[in-house]
Design a protein around this motif. Structure first.
Motif, PDB file in Angstrom:
ATOM      1  N   LEU A 103       0.825  -1.215   0.000  1.00 53.90           N
ATOM      2  CA  LEU A 103       0.000   0.000   0.000  1.00 53.90           C
ATOM      3  C   LEU A 103       0.854   1.258   0.000  1.00 53.90           C
ATOM      4  O   LEU A 103       0.482   2.262  -0.626  1.00 53.90           O
ATOM      5  N   GLU A 104       2.006   1.219   0.665  1.00 58.64           N
ATOM      6  CA  GLU A 104       2.901   2.375   0.666  1.00 58.64           C
ATOM      7  C   GLU A 104       3.456   2.605  -0.742  1.00 58.64           C
ATOM      8  O   GLU A 104       3.497   3.750  -1.227  1.00 58.64           O
ATOM      9  N   ARG A 105       3.876   1.554  -1.412  1.00 59.72           N
ATOM     10  CA  ARG A 105       4.378   1.684  -2.784  1.00 59.72           C
ATOM     11  C   ARG A 105       3.279   2.192  -3.714  1.00 59.72           C
ATOM     12  O   ARG A 105       3.527   2.998  -4.617  1.00 59.72           O
ATOM     13  N   PHE A 106       2.066   1.701  -3.488  1.00 61.71           N
ATOM     14  CA  PHE A 106       0.942   2.137  -4.314  1.00 61.71           C
ATOM     15  C   PHE A 106       0.686   3.625  -4.103  1.00 61.71           C
ATOM     16  O   PHE A 106       0.465   4.375  -5.067  1.00 61.71           O
ATOM     17  N   ARG A 107       0.709   4.063  -2.862  1.00 62.41           N
ATOM     18  CA  ARG A 107       0.474   5.476  -2.548  1.00 62.41           C
ATOM     19  C   ARG A 107       1.553   6.359  -3.168  1.00 62.41           C
ATOM     20  O   ARG A 107       1.269   7.442  -3.691  1.00 62.41           O
TER      21      ARG A 107
END
Length: 230
Positions: free
Chosen positions: A43-47
């Protein structure tokens, strides 16, 4: 542009668009390897990817939609084949497009919300755990069960049916039909990667065959499209 030319263009365009989007996601998001990492990291990479990554996922999902009109058009182009075979092929092709789209569309619409929620300042551990459960549940259901299992199964079945129709038609060389049947059968086999005893960790044979089979499937589509234009 007649139906034959339109179908040929889609046969060439679909695998090119699919592989281009897949390669872009691999470069920008480390897909699909990133799915093996903890939910928080995903989710951090996606954000960090921002709107560009969301649009890329949307484009990837749209490539699945191209299979629906292609399946219908091919039924008309291969009109000299068995009508029942053509009807079944177009139906299965549309279903393949639908389930693959449903498997992918969570990324541009559901995952952005989860990524924002995970990145909120002061998010509690309980909230992060809840987000992990939601993300993993949708990943297993829409990603593995719908997108991969049903997607590979229906796409493989459609390829077999189209291959059989090609062998009954004089539109393109019969050997392309045989290739479609073989590639489709292997792709259908790959749909069993997480079935039964393989549910938890996956079937390593299917995992190794899937990327190679999709390359072969893409080349088959392009070759069939080129043959239709000649």
């Amino acid at each position: 542009m007649n139906a034959t030319v339109t179908a040929a263009v889609l046969l060439i365009l679909l695998p090119l668009a699919f592989n281009a989007a897949f390669a872009a996601l691999a470069a920008k998001f480390d897909y699909p390897d990133i799915l093996r990492r903890p939910t928080g990291e995903v989710l951090e990479r996606f954000r960090q990817g921002g709107s560009a990554l969301i649009l890329l996922w949307w484009a990837f999902a749209m490539t699945a939609v191209l299979l629906a009109p292609l399946a219908v058009l091919l039924a008309g182009v291969l009109h000299s084949a068995d009508p029942l075979l053509l009807s079944l092929g177009s139906t299965v092709g549309v279903l393949a497009a639908l389930v693959q789209f449903l498997g992918l569309v969570r990324w541009p619409f559901l995952v952005p919300y989860l990524a924002r929620a995970a990145g909120e300042p002061g998010a509690s551990e309980a909230r992060k755990e809840a987000l992990d459960v939601v993300f993993q549940a949708f990943n297993r259901y829409l990603g593995v069960a719908v997108g991969e299992h049903l997607g590979y199964l229906f796409t493989g079945a459609w390829s077999i049916l189209v291959g059989a129709a090609i062998m009954q038609s004089d539109t393109v060389p019969a050997w392309l039909g045989l290739v479609g049947i073989v590639v489709g059968a292997v792709l259908a086999l790959c749909s069993l990667e997480f079935v039964g005893p393989f549910e938890r960790d996956g079937w390593k044979v299917a995992a190794a065959l899937t990327p190679v089979t999709y390359i072969a499937w893409s080349l088959w589509l392009v070759a069939t499209g080129v043959a239709m234009l000649l």
